[in-house]
Motif scaffolding. Structure first.
Motif, mmCIF file in Angstrom:
data_model
loop_
_atom_site.group_PDB
_atom_site.id
_atom_site.type_symbol
_atom_site.label_atom_id
_atom_site.label_comp_id
_atom_site.label_asym_id
_atom_site.label_seq_id
_atom_site.Cartn_x
_atom_site.Cartn_y
_atom_site.Cartn_z
ATOM 1 N N GLY A 57 31.942 40.375 40.854
ATOM 2 C CA GLY A 57 31.953 41.786 40.448
ATOM 3 C C GLY A 57 31.719 41.945 38.959
ATOM 4 O O GLY A 57 31.918 43.030 38.407
ATOM 5 N N GLY A 58 31.327 40.857 38.280
ATOM 6 C CA GLY A 58 31.063 40.912 36.848
ATOM 7 C C GLY A 58 32.301 40.788 35.981
ATOM 8 O O GLY A 58 32.245 40.976 34.764
ATOM 9 N N GLU A 59 33.436 40.430 36.609
ATOM 10 C CA GLU A 59 34.706 40.409 35.872
ATOM 11 C C GLU A 59 34.663 39.432 34.694
ATOM 12 O O GLU A 59 34.994 39.788 33.559
ATOM 13 N N TYR A 60 34.253 38.196 34.977
ATOM 14 C CA TYR A 60 34.226 37.200 33.908
ATOM 15 C C TYR A 60 33.141 37.528 32.887
ATOM 16 O O TYR A 60 33.355 37.445 31.668
ATOM 17 N N LEU A 61 31.985 37.886 33.362
ATOM 18 C CA LEU A 61 30.862 38.196 32.473
ATOM 19 C C LEU A 61 31.269 39.215 31.411
ATOM 20 O O LEU A 61 31.012 39.037 30.215
ATOM 21 N N LEU A 62 31.909 40.297 31.828
ATOM 22 C CA LEU A 62 32.291 41.348 30.889
ATOM 23 C C LEU A 62 33.300 40.847 29.856
ATOM 24 O O LEU A 62 33.309 41.317 28.717
ATOM 25 N N SER A 63 34.114 39.871 30.250
ATOM 26 C CA SER A 63 35.110 39.334 29.306
ATOM 27 C C SER A 63 34.449 38.605 28.140
ATOM 28 O O SER A 63 35.062 38.433 27.083
ATOM 29 N N LEU A 64 33.189 38.172 28.314
ATOM 30 C CA LEU A 64 32.480 37.464 27.250
ATOM 31 C C LEU A 64 32.057 38.391 26.111
ATOM 32 O O LEU A 64 31.822 37.936 24.985
ATOM 33 N N GLY A 65 31.917 39.687 26.421
ATOM 34 C CA GLY A 65 31.489 40.641 25.408
ATOM 35 C C GLY A 65 30.080 40.395 24.902
ATOM 36 O O GLY A 65 29.745 40.747 23.766
ATOM 37 N N HIS A 66 29.226 39.806 25.724
ATOM 38 C CA HIS A 66 27.846 39.522 25.314
ATOM 39 C C HIS A 66 27.046 40.830 25.307
ATOM 40 O O HIS A 66 27.266 41.697 26.165
ATOM 41 N N PRO A 67 26.118 40.984 24.354
ATOM 42 C CA PRO A 67 25.320 42.220 24.316
ATOM 43 C C PRO A 67 24.674 42.520 25.669
ATOM 44 O O PRO A 67 23.977 41.676 26.236
ATOM 45 N N TYR A 68 24.905 43.724 26.154
ATOM 46 C CA TYR A 68 24.442 44.082 27.501
ATOM 47 C C TYR A 68 22.928 43.978 27.635
ATOM 48 O O TYR A 68 22.418 43.558 28.675
ATOM 49 N N LYS A 69 22.205 44.329 26.568
ATOM 50 C CA LYS A 69 20.734 44.313 26.631
ATOM 51 C C LYS A 69 20.193 42.894 26.756
ATOM 52 O O LYS A 69 19.039 42.695 27.152
ATOM 53 N N ASN A 70 21.014 41.904 26.441
ATOM 54 C CA ASN A 70 20.607 40.493 26.530
ATOM 55 C C ASN A 70 21.192 39.799 27.760
ATOM 56 O O ASN A 70 21.266 38.569 27.790
ATOM 57 N N THR A 71 21.597 40.598 28.744
ATOM 58 C CA THR A 71 22.352 40.033 29.862
ATOM 59 C C THR A 71 21.746 40.422 31.202
ATOM 60 O O THR A 71 21.417 41.582 31.437
ATOM 61 N N CYS A 72 21.627 39.424 32.086
ATOM 62 C CA CYS A 72 21.203 39.650 33.475
ATOM 63 C C CYS A 72 22.179 38.926 34.391
ATOM 64 O O CYS A 72 22.807 37.940 33.993
ATOM 65 N N VAL A 73 22.289 39.421 35.622
ATOM 66 C CA VAL A 73 23.171 38.767 36.596
ATOM 67 C C VAL A 73 22.478 38.690 37.948
ATOM 68 O O VAL A 73 21.608 39.507 38.266
ATOM 69 N N THR A 74 22.902 37.690 38.732
ATOM 70 C CA THR A 74 22.524 37.646 40.142
ATOM 71 C C THR A 74 23.790 37.660 40.982
ATOM 72 O O THR A 74 24.861 37.232 40.537
ATOM 73 N N GLU A 75 23.663 38.147 42.202
ATOM 74 C CA GLU A 75 24.765 38.156 43.151
ATOM 75 C C GLU A 75 24.175 38.290 44.547
ATOM 76 O O GLU A 75 23.174 38.993 44.738
ATOM 77 N N GLY A 76 24.776 37.602 45.520
ATOM 78 C CA GLY A 76 24.236 37.628 46.869
ATOM 79 C C GLY A 76 25.057 38.435 47.861
ATOM 80 O O GLY A 76 24.513 38.999 48.814
ATOM 81 N N TYR A 77 26.363 38.528 47.646
ATOM 82 C CA TYR A 77 27.263 39.162 48.609
ATOM 83 C C TYR A 77 27.137 40.686 48.498
ATOM 84 O O TYR A 77 27.436 41.270 47.449
ATOM 85 N N PRO A 78 26.661 41.359 49.572
ATOM 86 C CA PRO A 78 26.327 42.787 49.472
ATOM 87 C C PRO A 78 27.421 43.681 48.869
ATOM 88 O O PRO A 78 27.101 44.513 48.006
ATOM 89 N N PRO A 79 28.707 43.555 49.262
ATOM 90 C CA PRO A 79 29.714 44.424 48.625
ATOM 91 C C PRO A 79 29.811 44.207 47.114
ATOM 92 O O PRO A 79 30.030 45.154 46.352
#
Length: 251
Positions: A57-79
């Protein structure tokens, strides 16, 4: 309410993201000898283009505080994909649903760093996405994870993840794909359950480790574990983790 009724209630609980906080105070996990978060932060630079594979759900990613414009994510589980669309996309983070690890919808040499915590991957595809000298950091759940407990609980247990999915085999794959290994380690920490309801919740979610698990099917075995818990205060299982930090060194 009897034990069986309590366990059936736990079996019905909903689960979102990759957040086990519901059973945090009912379990204890042995710390790993390395710190994934510390390692990621050690290498991460705000200017880097970052991909987080299997972001949940992006929980860990957001904790990094990395610039959003420099960030991409993948996820497979539909919910979780839906959750990411609602939570991450409005921030400017690019979200891609990925079903096939060998086809990631990004350009060649797009990322400075790819991070991956407990998500499957195709190492050749990761190599394609990384810029020269780009970094790949992955912590994986090894093939022996909770295997003894799974075999105990599930009659006619057939492994979905091979026990050969381990550090040595993955280091070889990563090196053969054109990476230099900067760090690698492997460990088998314990996880302790202080009530069987927490174990039921856990096993129902991680269905690839506990295939065909249900309270009804496994009731006798759960009662045996309840007896063990009453004697020693917990039921223990052994997990399996390994980490690889690698740099792309070949085109």
């Amino acid at each position: 309410m009897g034990l069986k009724e309590l366990w059936l209630e736990e079996e019905k609980k909903s689960f979102q993201g990759w957040d086990f906080s519901y059973i945090n105070d009912r379990t204890e996990e042995e710390p790993l000898p390395w710190d994934y978060d510390k390692i990621v932060r050690q290498y991460l630079n705000p200017d880097y283009m970052l991909l987080d594979m299997g972001t949940g759900g992006g929980e860990y990613l957001l904790s990094l505080g990395h610039p959003y414009k420099n960030t991409c994510v993948t996820e497979g589980y539909p919910p979780n994909v839906e959750l990411c669309m609602e939570k991450l996309e409005p921030l400017g983070i690019e979200v891609k649903q990925v079903i096939d690890d060998s086809h990631l919808p990004f350009d060649d040499n797009m990322f400075d760093m790819v991070i991956n915590r407990h998500e499957s991957f195709d190492v050749n595809e990761v190599h394609r996405l990384l810029k020269p000298n780009g970094l790949f950091i992955t912590q994986q759940v090894g093939g022996k994870n909770n295997k003894e407990l799974s075999k105990f609980l599930i009659d006619d247990f057939k492994e979905i993840v091979s026990s050969n999915f381990d550090l040595n085999n993955n280091v070889e794959l990563v090196q053969n794909a054109g990476f230099t290994i900067l760090k690698s380690d492997e460990y088998f920490p314990y996880i302790r359950f202080f009530d069987i309801g927490a174990l039921v919740y856990f096993a129902k979610i991680i269905e690839w480790e506990f295939p065909n698990f249900s309270v009804e099917r496994c009731y006798e075995k759960l009662c045996q574990l309840q007896s063990i818990l009453e004697k020693q205060g917990f039921v223990e299982s052994r997990e399996h983790r390994f980490i690889i930090v690698a740099r792309k060194t070949q085109k």
